[in-house]
Design an enzyme around this catalytic site. Structure first.
Site, PDB file in Angstrom:
ATOM      1  CB  CYS A  42      -0.924   0.009   1.226  1.00 14.26           C
ATOM      2  SG  CYS A  42      -2.454  -0.913   1.010  1.00 14.26           S
ATOM      3  CG  ASN A  65       1.861 -16.610  -8.439  1.00 10.33           C
ATOM      4  OD1 ASN A  65       1.458 -17.301  -9.374  1.00 10.33           O
ATOM      5  ND2 ASN A  65       3.005 -16.810  -7.826  1.00 10.33           N
ATOM      6  CG  HIS A 103      -1.871  -3.924  -2.589  1.00  8.86           C
ATOM      7  ND1 HIS A 103      -2.221  -2.854  -1.794  1.00  8.86           N
ATOM      8  CD2 HIS A 103      -1.599  -3.414  -3.808  1.00  8.86           C
ATOM      9  CE1 HIS A 103      -2.147  -1.749  -2.505  1.00  8.86           C
ATOM     10  NE2 HIS A 103      -1.773  -2.057  -3.730  1.00  8.86           N
ATOM     11  CG  HIS A 161       1.356  -8.007  -5.920  1.00 13.30           C
ATOM     12  ND1 HIS A 161       0.404  -8.503  -5.057  1.00 13.30           N
ATOM     13  CD2 HIS A 161       2.352  -8.913  -5.927  1.00 13.30           C
ATOM     14  CE1 HIS A 161       0.826  -9.654  -4.545  1.00 13.30           C
ATOM     15  NE2 HIS A 161       2.006  -9.939  -5.061  1.00 13.30           N
ATOM     16  CG  HIS A 170      -5.115  -3.665   0.706  1.00 12.57           C
ATOM     17  ND1 HIS A 170      -3.818  -4.125   0.666  1.00 12.57           N
ATOM     18  CD2 HIS A 170      -5.818  -4.555   1.460  1.00 12.57           C
ATOM     19  CE1 HIS A 170      -3.741  -5.247   1.382  1.00 12.57           C
ATOM     20  NE2 HIS A 170      -4.925  -5.527   1.875  1.00 12.57           N
TER      21      HIS A 170
HETATM   22  P1  H2U Z   1       3.584 -12.892  -4.280  1.00 11.44           P
HETATM   23  O1  H2U Z   1       3.045 -12.264  -5.513  1.00 11.44           O
HETATM   24  O2  H2U Z   1       4.064 -14.288  -4.537  1.00 11.44           O
HETATM   25  O3  H2U Z   1       2.716 -12.782  -3.093  1.00 11.44           O
HETATM   26  O4  H2U Z   1       4.886 -12.089  -3.927  1.00 11.44           O
HETATM   27  C1  H2U Z   1       5.000 -10.756  -3.550  1.00 11.44           C
HETATM   28  C2  H2U Z   1       6.448 -10.399  -3.725  1.00 11.44           C
HETATM   29  O5  H2U Z   1       6.766  -9.255  -2.933  1.00 11.44           O
HETATM   30  C3  H2U Z   1       7.377 -11.512  -3.288  1.00 11.44           C
HETATM   31  O6  H2U Z   1       8.153 -11.916  -4.389  1.00 11.44           O
HETATM   32  C4  H2U Z   1       8.066  -9.401  -2.447  1.00 11.44           C
HETATM   33  C5  H2U Z   1       8.225 -10.887  -2.196  1.00 11.44           C
HETATM   34  O7  H2U Z   1       9.569 -11.277  -2.333  1.00 11.44           O
HETATM   35  N1  H2U Z   1       8.222  -8.565  -1.254  1.00 11.44           N
HETATM   36  C6  H2U Z   1       9.064  -7.478  -1.281  1.00 11.44           C
HETATM   37  O8  H2U Z   1       9.739  -7.263  -2.297  1.00 11.44           O
HETATM   38  N2  H2U Z   1       9.161  -6.642  -0.190  1.00 11.44           N
HETATM   39  C7  H2U Z   1       8.481  -6.834   0.977  1.00 11.44           C
HETATM   40  O9  H2U Z   1       8.576  -6.040   1.875  1.00 11.44           O
HETATM   41  C8  H2U Z   1       7.638  -8.044   1.138  1.00 11.44           C
HETATM   42  C9  H2U Z   1       7.455  -8.905  -0.069  1.00 11.44           C
HETATM   43 ZN    ZN Z   2      -2.348  -3.005   0.261  1.00 14.34          ZN
END
Ligand code: H2U
Ligand code: ZN
Length: 357
Positions: free
Chosen positions: A55, A155, A166, A168, A115
């Site tokens: 967020c 994913n 969220h 992404h 979000h």
């Molecule tokens: P998913 O789409 O698999 O949930 O992954 C979210 C990505 O966000 C994951 O690859 C990254 C994780 O490594 N991440 C960050 O880069 N910074 C953060 O503070 C938490 C998660």
């Molecule tokens: Zn969020």
């Protein structure tokens, strides 16, 4: 399906893009539809979550703070699977065991500051902005000399191992060409050399003529359940025009890609009245500096759900040991996706609620 194979005869189908087979056993799904629409409350989330690391304005691991972004936001993954500095030599152990260093860059793309929304609930203009960001990232990452392939993907949902609701996606860009795009590249090249047309250009013509696997379409793109689909509601989004990558999409086609993504993901959500989990991603030309007229831009959607918001298909047993198998035919999957509305169920509920008071 049309042709000699009746709709209840076990048969196998060839995946033109990978050269692999899928076993189809339609006689096992002749029983009437057993899906129950579960009266689950809609997934309620706040528009802003102070504990969410995606967020706007919030802190991520390592202490970096996200800006107060208003549309999309892209950053280097704080836990990257690949790093740009991986160098050194490959090695072969005992004359057999082979390992090679792999360099790359991992990025995270926030689709929206909201979000509580996912792709189907974003405005077309916001999805178009996501398409633009994907294009910019593909261009920038692909122009690095050690990046030969850029994988853009999403994913979605806990069922797919996604850690955060969220909206992404991710981008993994790397030196080598990974297994799936390598298989597809070879098959597309062989077809292009033999016929002077792309494999998907010819495939799309056959699908549009047959019609029974098409889910929805616009002037630029067609969303269909591929003839060789493995997952019950797997789809392929194919550009009508032969374009090798996002870079070749016209201004109108970017809008049309946003439109088809909104409509397809809305149909997905409406199928079981749930935020539909999936892994989706773009397959397009490698960024190895060579021309790739054989590559035809497309997007795969691999959703795990089978019969309801909670009943999923597993790839186990025969599928791990031999090849994938399905009961529901791709034609039946497409028919289900065609039946549902392109107005999101949460919008409909909100409208019904507003009328009530
Ligand atoms: P998913 O789409 O698999 O949930 O992954 C979210 C990505 O966000 C994951 O690859 C990254 C994780 O490594 N991440 C960050 O880069 N910074 C953060 O503070 C938490 C998660
Ligand atoms: Zn969020």
């Amino acid at each position: 399906m049309a042709g000699r194979l009746g709709s209840d005869v076990p048969h196998r189908r060839l995946n033109l893009l990978t050269g692999e087979w899928v076993l189809v056993s339609p006689h096992r799904s002749q029983r009437p539809w057993q899906g129950q629409i579960e009266g689950r409350p809609p997934d309620e989330r706040p528009a802003y979550d102070p504990g969410c690391y995606l967020c706007p304005g919030n802190a991520r691991a390592g202490g970096v703070r996200n800006p107060a972004y208003r549309e999309t936001y892209v950053f280097d993954n704080d836990f990257p699977a690949l790093r740009p500095d991986a160098g050194g030599e490959g090695e072969v152990v005992g004359g057999l065991l082979r390992a090679e260093p792999e360099a790359g860059i991992c990025r995270v793309v926030c689709f929206s500051p909201r979000h509580d929304l996912s792709l189907p609930e974003l405005e077309r203009s916001a999805i178009r902005r996501v398409v633009e960001v994907w294009t910019e990232e593909y261009a920038a990452l692909g122009s690095r000399d050690f990046i030969n392939y850029v994988q853009i993907f999403e994913n979605k949902g806990q069922m797919m191992g996604c850690s955060n609701p969220h909206p992404h996606g991710q981008i993994w860009a790397q030196r080598s060409i990974p297994v799936e795009p390598a298989k597809e590249g070879e098959r597309q090249l062989a077809h292009y050399r033999a016929h002077g047309r792309t494999l998907l250009e010819d495939y799309l013509r056959v699908e549009l003529e047959a019609g029974d696997r098409v889910v929805c379409e616009n002037d630029g793109f067609v969303a269909l359940v591929p003839f060789w689909a493995v997952w019950p509601f797997e789809t392929l989004v194919v550009s009508r025009r032969r374009v090798a990558s996002l870079l070749e999409l016209s201004d109108a086609e970017r809008d049309q890609l946003a439109d088809i993504l909104k409509r397809l993901t809305t149909r997905y959500d409406n199928l079981f009245k749930v935020s539909f989990p999936y892994s989706a991603g773009i397959h397009q030309a490698p960024t190895d500096g060579r021309p790739h007229p054989e590559w035809h831009f497309h997007m795969h959607f691999y959703p795990p759900l089978l019969r309801s918001a909670t009943v999923r298909k597993f790839m186990v047993g025969y599928e791990l040991l031999c090849n994938p198998q399905r009961d529901l035919t791709p034609e039946a999957g497409a028919a289900r996706l065609r039946e549902v509305s392109e107005v999101h169920y949460r919008t409909e509920r909100a409208a019904a609620g507003a009328e009530g008071c």
